[in-house]
Design a protein around this motif. Structure first.
Motif, PDB file in Angstrom:
ATOM      1  N   UNK A 191      -9.472   8.196   1.956  1.00 12.41           N
ATOM      2  CA  UNK A 191      -8.416   7.600   1.067  1.00 12.41           C
ATOM      3  C   UNK A 191      -8.742   6.696  -0.043  1.00 12.41           C
ATOM      4  N   UNK A 192      -8.266   5.684  -0.211  1.00 17.01           N
ATOM      5  CA  UNK A 192      -8.685   4.510  -1.350  1.00 17.01           C
ATOM      6  C   UNK A 192     -10.051   4.087  -1.103  1.00 17.01           C
ATOM      7  N   UNK A 193     -10.658   4.348  -0.085  1.00 16.69           N
ATOM      8  CA  UNK A 193     -11.990   3.449   0.174  1.00 16.69           C
ATOM      9  C   UNK A 193     -12.960   3.589  -0.816  1.00 16.69           C
ATOM     10  N   UNK A 194     -13.369   4.747  -1.510  1.00 15.95           N
ATOM     11  CA  UNK A 194     -14.313   4.779  -2.423  1.00 15.95           C
ATOM     12  C   UNK A 194     -13.715   4.199  -3.989  1.00 15.95           C
ATOM     13  N   UNK A 195     -12.460   3.903  -4.205  1.00 23.10           N
ATOM     14  CA  UNK A 195     -12.025   3.344  -5.265  1.00 23.10           C
ATOM     15  C   UNK A 195     -12.318   1.834  -5.166  1.00 23.10           C
ATOM     16  N   UNK A 197     -14.637   0.644  -3.346  1.00 22.72           N
ATOM     17  CA  UNK A 197     -16.101   0.409  -3.389  1.00 22.72           C
ATOM     18  C   UNK A 197     -16.679   0.428  -4.845  1.00 22.72           C
ATOM     19  N   UNK A 198     -15.479   0.934  -5.832  1.00 26.57           N
ATOM     20  CA  UNK A 198     -15.982   0.771  -7.388  1.00 26.57           C
ATOM     21  C   UNK A 198     -14.896  -0.003  -7.804  1.00 26.57           C
ATOM     22  N   UNK A 199     -14.498  -0.910  -7.476  1.00 24.91           N
ATOM     23  CA  UNK A 199     -13.128  -1.702  -7.804  1.00 24.91           C
ATOM     24  C   UNK A 199     -13.392  -2.201  -9.342  1.00 24.91           C
ATOM     25  N   UNK A 200     -14.296  -2.402  -9.877  1.00 21.21           N
ATOM     26  CA  UNK A 200     -14.803  -2.750 -11.211  1.00 21.21           C
ATOM     27  C   UNK A 200     -14.631  -1.679 -12.041  1.00 21.21           C
ATOM     28  N   UNK A 201     -14.618  -0.360 -11.861  1.00 20.60           N
ATOM     29  CA  UNK A 201     -14.382   0.693 -12.521  1.00 20.60           C
ATOM     30  C   UNK A 201     -12.758   1.075 -12.563  1.00 20.60           C
ATOM     31  N   UNK A 256      -2.936  -1.876  -6.824  1.00 22.03           N
ATOM     32  CA  UNK A 256      -3.797  -2.573  -7.332  1.00 22.03           C
ATOM     33  C   UNK A 256      -4.650  -1.759  -8.375  1.00 22.03           C
ATOM     34  N   UNK A 257      -4.662  -0.560  -7.982  1.00 27.01           N
ATOM     35  CA  UNK A 257      -5.575   0.491  -9.158  1.00 27.01           C
ATOM     36  C   UNK A 257      -4.774   0.965 -10.293  1.00 27.01           C
ATOM     37  N   UNK A 258      -3.405   0.534 -10.306  1.00 29.52           N
ATOM     38  CA  UNK A 258      -2.532   1.295 -11.168  1.00 29.52           C
ATOM     39  C   UNK A 258      -2.556   0.168 -12.527  1.00 29.52           C
ATOM     40  N   UNK A 259      -2.541   0.976 -13.788  1.00 29.00           N
ATOM     41  CA  UNK A 259      -1.995   0.000 -14.677  1.00 29.00           C
ATOM     42  C   UNK A 259      -0.537  -0.605 -14.603  1.00 29.00           C
ATOM     43  N   UNK A 260      -0.289  -1.484 -15.515  1.00 26.98           N
ATOM     44  CA  UNK A 260       0.883  -2.122 -15.494  1.00 26.98           C
ATOM     45  C   UNK A 260       2.253  -1.265 -15.427  1.00 26.98           C
TER      46      UNK A 260
END
Length: 307
Positions: A191-195, A197-201, A256-260
């Motif tokens: 699921x979202x785990x790989x994102x 792991x690269x949260x800065x990106x 948390x991964x989405x733009x505003x």
């Protein structure tokens, strides 16, 4: 073809099997086997064997079949009456006007999922700035969703995630065949785990997250059609006890991964859309909710906007 007397004459002489005759015979054989679309299945399989479009079968109705072609077609028929899906026999499935390779490692793309793709296309097209950004496809399978979006939005980038390395290999192959590899990134994980792991990106960077997650309640798996139950990957079908396990994770972690102004778009099973809306309303990170019906009037797609 099971009945040997149907293939050979009474004296053992090889009969002439034309395209039209073999189609008619196969249609009847598939009907007796209880297949839902006997004529269509016969035509798709024969087109695959002959490496021709289906219209060729009608233009060349009286053309004799060669022995080698009959042998390959016979094997296809045997596999189909065992309820192997046509798409796994041919290795291909059309989706959004594009040709996708599929294997038993990937779910077969359905027409219902085109509703999801169309919904995302319309909402990304609403702003030209969004078209130049990135989306994530969670549980990509064959890549049909994200690669269709990339094909029709030429400035879009995509990151795709799947827990199955075999499925990711199929998606990467499809990206190469469609000339989309440079705009797609493939990450293996849950699921979202790989994102994460690269949260800065990825944190706060995505215009949209799209997903057709497993949503069949576990107790319903045994009642699925044999074509689905026995051949398609259970991991792409089983959504937990109530079918909502993967949605809960998307709703809890996706914002948390989405733009505003980003959104989460998900395909939903029958009677699940309102449940997803209620789940979203219980969480502070989600605002506006859109529910889109398919051609049968079923609430099929849920779009949630980040608050």
């Amino acid at each position: 073809m099971a009945e040997r007397n149907e293939i050979k004459g009474d004296g053992g002489q090889q009969e002439v099997w034309t395209i039209g005759r073999i189609l008619k015979w196969t249609e009847g054989y598939f009907q007796k086997a209880g297949l839902d679309s006997p004529r269509l299945d016969a035509e798709v399989l024969l087109s695959h064997v002959l490496k021709k479009e289906r219209i060729f079968l009608y233009v060349h109705f009286d053309q004799p079949m060669e022995a080698a072609e009959l042998a390959v077609y016979k094997d296809c028929i045997k596999r189909r009456v065992q309820h192997q899906p046509v798409a796994y026999i041919t290795g291909h499935k059309e989706f959004m006007g594009l040709d996708f390779r599929v294997t038993p490692a990937t779910l077969i793309p359905r027409p219902d999922t085109e509703i999801l793709v169309e919904a995302v296309l319309q909402r990304l097209k609403a702003g030209t700035e969004a078209e130049g950004s990135m989306i994530a496809d969670i549980g990509t399978g064959s890549g049909a969703i994200c690669l269709s979006l990339l094909n029709y939005l030429p400035r879009l980038q995509a990151v795709t995630v799947d827990i199955s390395p075999e499925a990711l290999a199929v998606a990467e192959e499809n990206a190469r065949e469609l000339g989309l590899s440079e705009r797609a990134e493939f990450l293996q994980g849950d699921m979202l785990v790989p994102l994460k792991e690269q949260s800065a990106r990825f944190s706060g960077r995505l215009a949209a997250i799209v997903s057709n997650p497993p949503y069949i309640p576990r107790g319903d798996i045994a009642g699925l059609a044999p074509d689905v139950r026995a051949f398609e990957p259970i991991g792409a079908l089983d959504g937990g006890e109530d079918g909502l396990d993967f949605y809960r994770r998307l709703l809890a972690e996706g914002a948390e991964f989405l733009q505003g102004d980003g959104f989460l778009a998900m395909e939903a099973g029958i009677h699940q859309a309102q449940q997803l809306k209620a789940l979203a309303e219980s969480l502070p990170q989600w605002g506006r909710c859109e529910i889109i019906r398919d051609l049968a009037g079923i609430e099929r797609v849920v779009v949630l906007w980040k608050k």
